[in-house]
Every structure is written in structure tokens, then in C-alpha cells.
Design a protein around this motif. Sequence first.
Motif, short mmCIF file in Angstrom:
data_model
loop_
_atom_site.label_atom_id
_atom_site.label_comp_id
_atom_site.label_asym_id
_atom_site.label_seq_id
_atom_site.Cartn_x
_atom_site.Cartn_y
_atom_site.Cartn_z
N SER A 87 0.86 -1.17 0.00
CA SER A 87 0.00 0.00 0.00
C SER A 87 0.90 1.23 0.00
O SER A 87 1.61 1.47 0.97
N VAL A 88 0.90 1.96 -1.11
CA VAL A 88 1.73 3.17 -1.18
C VAL A 88 1.10 4.17 -0.21
O VAL A 88 0.11 4.83 -0.52
N PHE A 89 1.67 4.23 0.95
CA PHE A 89 1.06 4.90 2.09
C PHE A 89 0.85 6.39 1.89
O PHE A 89 -0.11 6.95 2.38
N GLN A 90 1.74 7.04 1.15
CA GLN A 90 1.58 8.48 0.98
C GLN A 90 0.93 8.85 -0.36
O GLN A 90 0.95 9.99 -0.76
N SER A 91 0.33 7.85 -1.01
CA SER A 91 -0.36 8.14 -2.27
C SER A 91 -1.61 8.97 -2.00
O SER A 91 -2.26 8.83 -0.97
N THR A 92 -1.94 9.81 -2.95
CA THR A 92 -3.18 10.57 -2.87
C THR A 92 -4.26 9.92 -3.73
O THR A 92 -5.34 10.46 -3.89
N ILE A 98 -5.39 0.93 -1.31
CA ILE A 98 -6.08 -0.29 -0.92
C ILE A 98 -6.72 -1.02 -2.10
O ILE A 98 -6.92 -2.23 -2.05
N GLN A 99 -7.02 -0.33 -3.16
CA GLN A 99 -7.73 -0.92 -4.29
C GLN A 99 -7.06 -2.16 -4.88
O GLN A 99 -7.73 -3.15 -5.16
N PRO A 100 -5.73 -2.18 -5.04
CA PRO A 100 -5.11 -3.40 -5.58
C PRO A 100 -5.39 -4.63 -4.72
O PRO A 100 -5.63 -5.71 -5.26
N PRO A 119 2.55 -1.28 4.47
CA PRO A 119 2.70 0.12 4.07
C PRO A 119 4.04 0.31 3.37
O PRO A 119 5.07 -0.20 3.81
N TYR A 120 4.00 1.02 2.26
CA TYR A 120 5.16 1.21 1.40
C TYR A 120 5.44 2.71 1.40
O TYR A 120 4.63 3.49 0.92
N LEU A 121 6.56 3.10 1.98
CA LEU A 121 6.95 4.51 2.02
C LEU A 121 8.06 4.76 1.02
O LEU A 121 9.10 4.11 1.06
N ILE A 122 7.83 5.71 0.13
CA ILE A 122 8.85 6.11 -0.83
C ILE A 122 9.51 7.36 -0.26
O ILE A 122 8.87 8.40 -0.11
N VAL A 162 6.79 -3.38 6.99
CA VAL A 162 6.80 -2.04 6.39
C VAL A 162 7.92 -2.08 5.36
O VAL A 162 8.99 -2.65 5.62
N TYR A 163 7.66 -1.49 4.19
CA TYR A 163 8.71 -1.43 3.17
C TYR A 163 9.04 0.04 2.92
O TYR A 163 8.15 0.84 2.64
#
Length: 181
Positions: A87-92, A98-100, A119-122, A162-163
Amino acid sequence: TFDSLRSSKAMALLLDPDKTQIDEKWLKVIKRSRPDIILIGGSQSFPYEKLDHMVHKLKHETNIPIIGFPGDNSQIHPLYDGLLALSVFQSTDANYIIQPLIEVVNQLVEFSYPSFFTPYLILGNSGETNVERVLKGKMKVLNDNNYTSYLNAIKLINPKTVYMEAGSGASKSVSTTKISQ
């Protein structure tokens, strides 16, 4: 398989089937480096046959758990030992949060392997990494002002995994200070 990884640091090797062909040279590298787990996935779509070939080859040649690290829903494989439900946590954009997972949940239940909400933090913000190109501006940039808020939100959710990464193709790596927080 995963209980032993919880109480210690583990080394994971991330392989992108679109960029890596598992041959004898790669198998030697894998066996010599002895990763605890192998993550398989990529930020770009690729033919399923590449994924299938890689999973079968690694299953046949190693005893290392293979964990799906899907960049999209076509990267789910029935022979994984587990899956990081990213889940790209900081996505807007909800399509990256969550959709995927909603789209593949029935398939994951059918395969019945462990799946971990991740949660995936870039942490990079160059605009030039693969994931930034895929998200095309649909991501909040983490900085000193909001980084702690994102970490605290993750702590409240309390996921098992967490990634964090700077992003594939990033010019700078993630600082050890950020990782240790």
C-alpha cells in the motif's frame, strides 16, 4: 517460515522478472549471498510468463522462501510462499493504497499463503524513480515536517511489515537515521 524473521533482522533480495533472467550466474550469486527471503516483483507491468519462469526456477533451484512484491495485480503467483500486500502509504490516489488488494483478495484467499498488509513509504523525491513515474504526481513527498506523522500512523496500524525505499533509480539511498526511527 516467517516467525523466525520477526525477531531478527533479515536480508531480502528483490528480483524484477522484467529486468532479471535467472541463469547459473544469478543462482551462484543468490546461493553465495544467502538471503533470508527473495522478493519478486517490479514497478512496471511485464508478461506473466517472465514471472512464472522466475518463480519455477527459484523454487526448483533454492530452498529460500519466495515472497510476492507485486507492482500490480498481474504479479500474483500461486507458488509464492507469501505476499506483501503493498500500500503506497503516501499516495493521494486510492488505486495505490487499498484498491489493488481489494481486486485480488479472492485470489489470495484461494492460494491461502500468508499475506501481509505492507505500508510502502517512498522516501526519495527526485521525480525520476520508477515508482514516482508510475504514480505521476499522485504521491505526497515525505519531508522532515511530515515524515514523523507517517511513521506514527504506521505504528497505530501496527502492520507486521513495512517497506521503505528511496525508489528504484534514486540517486540517494535511504539514510540510516530514517530507517532507525
